[in-house]
Write a protein that holds these residues in place. Structure first.
Motif, short mmCIF file in Angstrom:
data_model
loop_
_atom_site.label_atom_id
_atom_site.label_comp_id
_atom_site.label_asym_id
_atom_site.label_seq_id
_atom_site.Cartn_x
_atom_site.Cartn_y
_atom_site.Cartn_z
N ASN A 40 41.48 54.24 72.37
CA ASN A 40 40.57 55.39 72.28
C ASN A 40 39.27 55.00 71.57
O ASN A 40 38.18 55.28 72.05
CB ASN A 40 41.27 56.54 71.57
N LEU A 81 37.16 52.71 73.80
CA LEU A 81 36.48 53.43 74.88
C LEU A 81 35.29 54.24 74.37
O LEU A 81 34.24 54.30 75.01
CB LEU A 81 37.47 54.33 75.62
N ILE A 82 35.45 54.86 73.21
CA ILE A 82 34.37 55.67 72.65
C ILE A 82 33.24 54.78 72.14
O ILE A 82 32.06 55.05 72.41
CB ILE A 82 34.90 56.59 71.53
N SER A 93 37.80 62.02 75.86
CA SER A 93 38.88 61.28 75.20
C SER A 93 40.02 62.21 74.79
O SER A 93 41.20 61.93 75.04
CB SER A 93 38.33 60.56 73.98
#
Length: 193
Positions: free
Chosen positions: A142, A145-146, A156
């Motif tokens: 997570n 990806l952010i 998300s």
């Protein structure tokens, strides 16, 4: 949970699981009482450099007192907010499912899969151990990806909540159709849960 089968098969019996976990909790409270501290300046075993570093970081990250204005909590708006109600229902459903599974996995292992209580405890604990490691893995994914701007925070939250809530549905349904001789598959499905 992994040791519960071993404890239950001793002279303490199943109540020993609660007595021993309670005793370990009390020991932890005693350790925490003597080792823990409310602030870095109250902590006995911290170096002076570390204490100054933490305290200076805290001073720069807090807002001045005049910016903190107490406001009245808008309880009616909160309690009638659709996002709040959706999260409340989702989390309540998740908690019910989580605790039902936690309580019923040992019974499922014993009554359906015919596993003895010692091996049952280790297999019953396996889904929660895997859950713990997957939590770290998904949190890392997570953040990755952010930080790479591949998804935003809103996407998300929707993505990982959807995975967390909907992926376990199919294994849960399939568990109801397994036979006694399919214990390996059953444990695999419980791990996916």
């Amino acid at each position: 949970m992994a040791l519960s089968g071993t404890i239950a098969s001793t002279s303490f019996g199943w109540p020993g699981i609660f007595y021993i976990s309670g005793l370990v909790s009390l020991l932890w409270v005693i350790v925490w009482y003597f080792v823990g501290a409310s602030t870095p300046s109250d902590y006995k075993w911290i170096s002076e450099d570390e204490k100054l570093y933490i305290e200076s970081a805290l001073v720069t990250s807090t807002k001045p007192e005049e910016e903190h204005r107490p406001t009245k909590t808008p309880w009616v708006k909160i309690l009638t907010s659709v996002p709040f109600l959706v999260i409340l229902i989702a989390q309540s459903s998740f908690a019910w499912g989580f605790w039902t599974m936690l309580i019923q996995i040992p019974s499922y292992m014993k009554n359906i899969l015919k596993q003895d209580i010692k091996s049952n405890a280790l297999m019953s604990a396996l889904p929660y151990l895997v859950n713990m490691f997957l939590t770290f893995a998904f949190c890392g994914l997570n953040d990755f990806l952010i930080k790479r701007n591949l998804i935003n925070i809103r996407t998300s939250r929707k993505l990982f909540n959807t995975i967390g809530f909907w992926v376990p549905v199919l294994p849960l349904i399939l568990l109801g159709y397994l036979r006694e001789d399919q214990s390996g598959l059953a444990v695999g499905l419980l791990v996916i849960l």
